[in-house]
Enzyme design. Structure first.
Site, PDB file in Angstrom:
ATOM      1  N   HIS A 163       9.741 -46.242  -1.863  1.00  0.00           N
ATOM      2  CA  HIS A 163       9.137 -47.076  -2.915  1.00  0.00           C
ATOM      3  C   HIS A 163      10.110 -47.314  -4.076  1.00  0.00           C
ATOM      4  CE1 HIS A 163       5.295 -46.375  -0.928  1.00  0.00           C
ATOM      5  NE2 HIS A 163       4.712 -47.194  -1.786  1.00  0.00           N
ATOM      6  N   ASP A 197       5.326 -47.304   6.863  1.00  0.00           N
ATOM      7  CA  ASP A 197       5.345 -46.527   5.613  1.00  0.00           C
ATOM      8  C   ASP A 197       3.886 -46.374   5.167  1.00  0.00           C
ATOM      9  OD1 ASP A 197       6.322 -45.284   3.215  1.00  0.00           O
ATOM     10  OD2 ASP A 197       6.122 -47.167   2.145  1.00  0.00           O
ATOM     11  N   SER A 198       3.682 -45.550   4.168  1.00  0.00           N
ATOM     12  CA  SER A 198       2.340 -45.416   3.603  1.00  0.00           C
ATOM     13  C   SER A 198       1.949 -46.663   2.811  1.00  0.00           C
ATOM     14  CB  SER A 198       2.297 -44.206   2.664  1.00  0.00           C
ATOM     15  OG  SER A 198       3.256 -44.384   1.630  1.00  0.00           O
ATOM     16  N   GLU A 251       3.726 -49.537  -6.314  1.00  0.00           N
ATOM     17  CA  GLU A 251       2.658 -50.302  -5.642  1.00  0.00           C
ATOM     18  C   GLU A 251       2.058 -51.333  -6.596  1.00  0.00           C
ATOM     19  OE1 GLU A 251       0.946 -50.096  -2.404  1.00  0.00           O
ATOM     20  OE2 GLU A 251       2.641 -48.905  -1.700  1.00  0.00           O
ATOM     21  N   CYS A 308      12.627 -41.758  -1.922  1.00  0.00           N
ATOM     22  CA  CYS A 308      11.325 -42.297  -1.531  1.00  0.00           C
ATOM     23  C   CYS A 308      11.540 -43.797  -1.441  1.00  0.00           C
ATOM     24  CB  CYS A 308      10.260 -41.963  -2.571  1.00  0.00           C
ATOM     25  SG  CYS A 308       8.709 -42.866  -2.359  1.00  0.00           S
ATOM     26  N   CYS A 349       9.947 -44.138   5.534  1.00  0.00           N
ATOM     27  CA  CYS A 349       9.217 -43.292   4.596  1.00  0.00           C
ATOM     28  C   CYS A 349       9.791 -41.889   4.685  1.00  0.00           C
ATOM     29  CB  CYS A 349       7.743 -43.295   5.012  1.00  0.00           C
ATOM     30  SG  CYS A 349       6.694 -42.211   4.032  1.00  0.00           S
TER      31      CYS A 349
HETATM   32  N1  DGL Z   1       7.395 -44.337   0.605  1.00  0.00           N
HETATM   33  C1  DGL Z   1       7.147 -42.968   0.877  1.00  0.00           C
HETATM   34  C2  DGL Z   1       8.448 -42.181   0.980  1.00  0.00           C
HETATM   35  O1  DGL Z   1       9.495 -42.722   1.261  1.00  0.00           O
HETATM   36  C3  DGL Z   1       6.134 -42.158   0.105  1.00  0.00           C
HETATM   37  C4  DGL Z   1       5.036 -42.729  -0.685  1.00  0.00           C
HETATM   38  C5  DGL Z   1       3.775 -41.902  -0.635  1.00  0.00           C
HETATM   39  O2  DGL Z   1       3.680 -40.833  -1.261  1.00  0.00           O
HETATM   40  O3  DGL Z   1       2.868 -42.342   0.075  1.00  0.00           O
HETATM   41  O4  DGL Z   1       8.454 -40.983   0.801  1.00  0.00           O
END
Ligand code: DGL
Length: 275
Positions: free
Chosen positions: A189, A13-14, A155, A187, A76
């Site tokens: 997150h 993931d990012s 985050e 997302c 992600c």
């Molecule tokens: N966790 C990522 C997702 O599921 C995105 C977060 C980011 O924008 O880096 O889309």
């Protein structure tokens, strides 16, 4: 080298978002070691062009393959939107599990006929999401809310601060006012903000977290002939190492010594510093 031939599950993931998927994978497949890559040095992915997200995802994929990944989970939505199909074409020998906003179960369950989707900008404008809406959202009104600030809040884990709470309220207002009774966490997150979101939207609105379904799909795609390696789970980040270590403990209760992932100038290759 043992690490290079070990049969593992690669997850990326990012940032910390994919940990919401990883904890479900650990639950479903406790004996399968995982290698988790958090590309926090490039976070957020959601506001970047598709070509850039694809380049990062491709480099991470090559690293995970070198490390012995037998299945790769793109934990992600944003990276899945930008890279899933291309990665499947480039690496046909490896199964990829990708993520798309879980509109299907939400559309099946809604009683109000209105479904809210929280996602990043790149996910909302991607072809994958358009296909999901065409396929699963017939007869249902979908309100898509692009929510980049929520990635940062997750985050930082600042959802319970006054500023974090105000951003959440502002972001969720159109979904509440629109009458959504199902909110898709589009997302990875966002499951880490679920408590705060639920408090704001109320108990009659259901939150849809795709993590458990992705973990079950990962178990189905694990090649049956492969024995999982007997090694510990590993974690790497291209961001701040001590901060990542702290959040691993806070979010998923893991006390691990993560490694640092350093990108090379080309932005398409990187090295990992251990210890
Ligand atoms: N966790 C990522 C997702 O599921 C995105 C977060 C980011 O924008 O880096 O889309």
């Amino acid at each position: 080298m043992a690490a290079q031939t070990a049969n593992i599950i690669g997850v990326f993931d990012s940032g910390i978002g994919g940990l919401s998927v990883l904890r479900e994978i650990h639950h479903v497949l406790p004996a399968h070691p995982t290698l988790y890559v958090a590309d926090q040095g490039h976070l957020p992915y959601g506001s970047r062009p598709q070509t850039e997200i694809l380049a990062f995802s491709d480099a991470i994929t090559r690293y995970l393959l070198e490390q012995g990944a037998r299945v790769i989970v793109i934990a992600c939505h944003t990276a899945s939107a930008a890279a899933l199909y291309t990665l499947r074409e480039r690496y046909p020998h490896i199964p990829f599990v990708g993520m798309e906003p879980a509109v299907k179960p939400a559309a099946e369950r809604t009683r109000s006929g209105v479904v809210g989707v929280l996602s990043t900008e790149a996910t909302a404008r991607g072809a994958l999401y358009k296909r999901v809406l065409q396929r699963y959202a017939r007869g249902v009104r979908v309100i898509t809310q692009v929510a980049p600030d929520l990635v940062r809040i997750a985050e930082e884990q600042s959802q319970h601060t006054p500023a974090g709470r105000a951003v959440l309220e502002r972001t969720l207002r159109p979904l509440i006012e629109g009458g959504a009774d199902e909110i898709v966490l589009g997302c990875t997150h966002f499951p880490f903000l679920a408590d705060a979101i639920q408090e704001i939207v109320g108990a009659n609105v259901a939150l849809v977290n795709p993590g458990p379904a992705v973990a079950r799909q990962t178990a189905r795609l694990w090649p049956v002939a492969e024995q999982p390696a007997a090694i510990p789970n590993r974690y790497v980040t291209s961001g701040d190492l001590p901060a990542f270590q702290r959040i691993l403990t806070t979010l998923i209760g893991v006390h691990a010594q993560p490694a640092a992932l350093k990108w090379q100038a080309s932005n398409t290759a990187f090295t990992v510093e251990v210890g």
